[in-house]
Design an enzyme around this catalytic site. Structure first.
Site, PDB file in Angstrom:
ATOM      1  N   LYS A   1       0.829  -1.210   0.000  1.00  0.00           N
ATOM      2  CA  LYS A   1       0.000   0.000   0.000  1.00  0.00           C
ATOM      3  C   LYS A   1       0.867   1.266   0.000  1.00  0.00           C
ATOM      4  O   LYS A   1       0.633   2.215  -0.754  1.00  0.00           O
ATOM      5  CB  LYS A   1      -0.927  -0.012   1.221  1.00  0.00           C
ATOM      6  CG  LYS A   1      -1.656   1.282   1.484  1.00  0.00           C
ATOM      7  CD  LYS A   1      -2.572   1.645   0.327  1.00  0.00           C
ATOM      8  CE  LYS A   1      -3.018   3.091   0.379  1.00  0.00           C
ATOM      9  NZ  LYS A   1      -4.317   3.298   0.890  1.00  0.00           N
TER      10      LYS A   1
ATOM     11  N   CYS B   1      -3.454  10.939   1.888  1.00  0.00           N
ATOM     12  CA  CYS B   1      -2.816   9.638   1.605  1.00  0.00           C
ATOM     13  C   CYS B   1      -1.462   9.828   0.951  1.00  0.00           C
ATOM     14  O   CYS B   1      -0.427   9.491   1.518  1.00  0.00           O
ATOM     15  CB  CYS B   1      -3.710   8.816   0.681  1.00  0.00           C
ATOM     16  SG  CYS B   1      -5.384   8.696   1.294  1.00  0.00           S
TER      17      CYS B   1
END
Ligand code: SAJ
Length: 425
Positions: free
Chosen positions: A216, A270
């Site tokens: 991720k 993010c």
């Protein structure tokens, strides 16, 4: 639906941008979901069948799930067969990952855990966080066995399965995207795959927890590095008097080149955060990833300097006082066609300009009804495009909203343009 989860209950801890859509996706498949959030107001809104975040179609799905009795929210965890943690993982000063929300969530579910339960960490996390979560759970429940001590024989199964959905397309991407599933053991992964198969149509690919965590972080760091390359090109081209957008279009004609687009900087919660989790763990080795972060973080300052130059040019040409120069800021959100201002470089630039040019800033942001207080306090005002362009001496294009792209206006005589998105140039 896989047999495994029929008549079972899933609990989602953290009902934000990821937790709530995930809860809704399970509930829409007829699974009983208990949503848990520390915020009473969030819980109350959801129990009324409403939502507290902006995400297309989510309101309808949540409304149906709540009225049909599949989704219920509470502030105190209750027993369930699977627990999915979707809490924030910000960083502290010095870009140190802050795992306090994971710690608090783990400690809150520990009292209701029982033999056979599955716990999944979905939050984007630094490498090692899933093992840390398992250690917190084990410390709270010495009467249960955990995979880090008992391997496949453990009472509790634990896995990491990072979310990868794009804000604005969450419900579709939740179902269609492939999922990377990293169990602490093979059986942990198997249980997690069975859970996600309730609604995921993409492939569920099994690996270990550390690789899933790093995967991720790698996805977002890869995008950050690519955007930094585009942003660096925009600085180089500005110096060399070359149109960077034309250049990128031409270079992308090469079959193996795919350069992203420059902008005012990288925003959101993010891409501007996750690469630091890699840098923090391996500072010596992460030279490129760190530099990309610094390149992207410095872009708002460069844009600010461009605006200063434009203001000085207006002053030099007209002989007016700098305090009479009006500036239009086109867009505030962190990316196009959303109302999310979190970590937005456009907002950062507007704030800096409002500090320097008080009462001179006209903000055009079609997706909000009121300016953030910090900006209003500095004398900036929310305007329509027509009003702002009629009055502005300097126009700063910050967000490539659809409406801005579709209708390219003719700027008034003498107005100067600083176009960070290349859509009005
Ligand atoms: N941006 C550019 N140029 C580009 C593309 C983006 O300047 O060519 C800027 C945007 O304007 C924005 C920022 O980057 O300020 C981030 O936007 P984004 O659309 O790239 O990503 P996010 O933050 O909305 O979502 C990302 C996604 N990750 C990847 O595409 C690898 C999403 O799939 C993740 O689930 C999400 O982060 C997350 O939650 O981690």
């Amino acid at each position: 639906m896989p047999q495994h989860f029929i008549n079972k209950t899933i609990s989602i801890i953290g009902l934000g941008y990821i937790g709530l859509p995930s809860a809704a996706a399970f509930a829409a498949r007829g699974v009983k979901v208990i949503g848990v959030d520390v915020n009473q107001e969030t819980v109350d809104i959801i129990n009324q069948g409403k939502i507290h975040i902006v995400e297309p179609e989510l309101d309808m799905v949540v409304h149906a799930a709540v009225t049909e009795g599949y989704l219920r929210a509470t502030t105190i965890p209750e027993p369930a067969e699977a627990f999915l943690l979707a809490v924030p993982t910000p960083f502290r000063d010095g870009h140190e990952p802050d795992l306090s929300f994971i710690e608090a969530a783990s400690k809150s579910i520990a009292p209701v855990l029982k033999k056979g339960d599955l716990v999944i960490l979905e939050s984007t996390s630094p490498v090692g966080a899933t093992e840390q979560m398992a250690a917190w759970l084990a410390a709270e429940r010495p009467d249960l066995s955990f995979p880090q001590d008992m391997g496949e024989e453990s009472d509790i199964r634990i896995a990491h399965c990072p979310e990868r959905v794009l804000p604005g397309h969450v419900l579709r991407e939740l179902v269609e995207n492939d999922r990377v599933i990293g169990g602490l053991t093979g059986k942990c992964s198997e249980a997690a795959v069975a859970l996600y198969k309730v609604f995921v149509q993409g492939e569920c690919i099994v690996t270990d927890a550390r690789t899933a965590e790093m995967c991720k972080l790698t996805e977002n760091a890869s995008r950050d590095v690519s955007i930094a390359f585009a942003n660096e090109l925009s600085l180089i081209c500005d110096k060399l008097d070359i149109d960077v957008w034309e250049l990128i279009k031409l270079a992308n004609r090469h079959p193996r080149v795919n350069i992203l687009q420059p902008g005012p900087g990288v925003g959101g919660h993010c891409i501007a955060v996750d690469p630091w989790f890699i840098v923090n763990k391996t500072p010596e080795e992460s030279r490129l990833i760190r530099t990309a972060r610094l390149v992207n973080d410095s872009k708002p300052h460069w844009v600010e300097a461009k605006v200063d130059t434009a203001v000085a040019a207006v002053v030099a040409k007209t002989g007016r006082h700098p305090s009479s120069v009006k500036i239009a800021c086109m867009g505030l959100s962190f990316k196009p066609d959303i109302d999310d201002l979190r970590e937005s470089p456009a907002l950062e630039i507007a704030l800096r300009l409002a500090d320097k040019y008080p009462e001179q800033i006209y903000v055009v942001e079609p997706n909000i009804d009121a300016l953030p207080a910090e900006l209003a306090k500095r004398g900036a005002r929310l305007s329509t495009q027509t009003e702002a362009l009629e009055i502005a001496d300097v126009v700063v294009m910050l967000v490539d909203h659809k409406g801005f792209k579709e209708r390219v206006p003719v700027l008034r005589d003498g107005a100067l343009l600083v176009d960070t998105r290349g859509i009005w140039r």
